[in-house]
Design a protein around this motif. Sequence first.
Motif, PDB file in Angstrom:
ATOM      1  N   SER A  31     -40.130  39.503  36.215  1.00 60.13           N
ATOM      2  CA  SER A  31     -39.748  38.311  35.442  1.00 60.13           C
ATOM      3  C   SER A  31     -40.988  37.519  35.027  1.00 60.13           C
ATOM      4  O   SER A  31     -42.063  37.702  35.591  1.00 60.13           O
ATOM      5  N   SER A  33     -43.365  35.267  31.861  1.00 60.15           N
ATOM      6  CA  SER A  33     -43.805  35.310  30.466  1.00 60.15           C
ATOM      7  C   SER A  33     -44.711  36.499  30.142  1.00 60.15           C
ATOM      8  O   SER A  33     -45.018  36.743  28.976  1.00 60.15           O
ATOM      9  N   ASP A  90     -47.539  34.160  39.951  1.00 61.90           N
ATOM     10  CA  ASP A  90     -48.022  32.796  39.707  1.00 61.90           C
ATOM     11  C   ASP A  90     -49.487  32.672  40.098  1.00 61.90           C
ATOM     12  O   ASP A  90     -50.231  31.897  39.494  1.00 61.90           O
ATOM     13  N   GLY A 101     -42.194  33.298  42.162  1.00 61.77           N
ATOM     14  CA  GLY A 101     -41.015  32.445  42.285  1.00 61.77           C
ATOM     15  C   GLY A 101     -41.102  31.179  41.465  1.00 61.77           C
ATOM     16  O   GLY A 101     -40.215  30.325  41.534  1.00 61.77           O
ATOM     17  N   GLY A 103     -40.413  30.994  38.572  1.00 59.28           N
ATOM     18  CA  GLY A 103     -39.190  31.047  37.769  1.00 59.28           C
ATOM     19  C   GLY A 103     -37.954  31.294  38.634  1.00 59.28           C
ATOM     20  O   GLY A 103     -36.890  31.646  38.123  1.00 59.28           O
ATOM     21  N   CYS A 105     -37.188  33.631  40.732  1.00 60.01           N
ATOM     22  CA  CYS A 105     -36.655  35.011  40.760  1.00 60.01           C
ATOM     23  C   CYS A 105     -37.143  35.815  41.952  1.00 60.01           C
ATOM     24  O   CYS A 105     -36.912  37.023  42.025  1.00 60.01           O
ATOM     25  N   GLU A 109     -37.097  39.927  43.007  1.00 63.61           N
ATOM     26  CA  GLU A 109     -38.423  40.522  42.769  1.00 63.61           C
ATOM     27  C   GLU A 109     -38.962  41.201  44.023  1.00 63.61           C
ATOM     28  O   GLU A 109     -39.531  42.291  43.958  1.00 63.61           O
ATOM     29  N   LYS A 127     -54.656  33.352  36.850  1.00 60.28           N
ATOM     30  CA  LYS A 127     -53.961  33.667  38.109  1.00 60.28           C
ATOM     31  C   LYS A 127     -54.843  34.400  39.113  1.00 60.28           C
ATOM     32  O   LYS A 127     -54.410  34.664  40.223  1.00 60.28           O
TER      33      LYS A 127
HETATM   34  O1  LIG Z   1     -39.862  33.701  39.473  1.00 62.76           O
HETATM   35  C1  LIG Z   1     -40.657  34.061  38.626  1.00 62.76           C
HETATM   36  C2  LIG Z   1     -41.612  35.128  38.816  1.00 62.76           C
HETATM   37  O2  LIG Z   1     -42.116  35.260  40.106  1.00 62.76           O
HETATM   38  C3  LIG Z   1     -42.698  35.261  37.761  1.00 62.76           C
HETATM   39  O3  LIG Z   1     -43.108  36.589  37.804  1.00 62.76           O
HETATM   40  C4  LIG Z   1     -43.869  34.341  37.994  1.00 62.76           C
HETATM   41  O4  LIG Z   1     -43.408  33.012  38.026  1.00 62.76           O
HETATM   42  C5  LIG Z   1     -44.955  34.504  36.909  1.00 62.76           C
HETATM   43  O5  LIG Z   1     -44.473  34.140  35.677  1.00 62.76           O
HETATM   44  P1  LIG Z   1     -45.409  33.996  34.410  1.00 62.76           P
HETATM   45  O6  LIG Z   1     -45.896  35.360  34.069  1.00 62.76           O
HETATM   46  O7  LIG Z   1     -44.540  33.381  33.365  1.00 62.76           O
HETATM   47  O8  LIG Z   1     -46.523  33.067  34.814  1.00 62.76           O
END
Ligand SMILES: O=C[C@H](O)[C@H](O)[C@H](O)COP(=O)(O)O
Length: 252
Positions: A31, A33, A90, A101, A103, A105, A109, A127
Amino acid sequence: MDLIEESKRLAAYTAVDQHVKPEHKIIGVGSGSTVPYVVDRIFQQGKEVNKGRVFIPTGFQSRQLIVSAGLSLGDVDEYPAIDITIDGADEVDHQLNCVKGGGACHLREKVLAEAAHTFVLVADYRKNVQYLGTNFLSGVPIEVVPFAYAKVLNNLHHSLGSPKATLRMAVKKAGPVVTDNGNFVIDAPFEREHMIDPQIIMSKIKMLTGVVEVGLFCGMAKAAYFGNEDGTVTIRWDDGRIEQVAATQNEA
Ligand SMILES: O=C[C@H](O)[C@H](O)[C@H](O)COP(=O)(O)O
């Protein structure tokens, strides 16, 4: 495309090119972006190779990505052994421990990460940190059953050293965030001392009754791919190796 988006795309494309092989039939899709670029690149592998594959989502968002790309959907209860799962993060530390997490999920995950023969992370350069909690300051996401949230908050404040832990509130809806599994999320920031070996605090949080899953993934990833502003990709491997892949190898 701005630099951050481009670095997400580079990380995702490189990870797919290196890890998602024609013989891989059961594929976990994470999950966030960065993951749409993972699905894009898998889609680009072509109809023939994707015909015999099943894709397992980590939540509502990745389910939609799989369906919109016309790929076949499955679930982990039908396919408990996954060839490869690729997911965002993250934050990722120098030992490939990560926070997930943001988001909400992370329960699904973590199940898909653990079910996978190979688990790979993709992210932009922001990151890539030495210790968790460097740039991602909201804390460790903790999924809890709703009726236990106040008890778990109390445990975190008074016993586990996270006095600023809070219940995650929704935006454009009154009340808390509710996960895809019908639970609540607590965000618990910890001091650096707890992030040097995050497995220890992860185990303590997980032992609190009412906690469903902790958004600290320790020792699970085979590799992490970080897209950089200069168009290169940094790859950190679980054996400590660090590689830098040149931009020319990342063309779509
Ligand atoms: O719950 C969300 C997930 O762990 C995402 O994989 C994490 O937040 C990273 O998301 P992004 O690529 O949007 O920074």
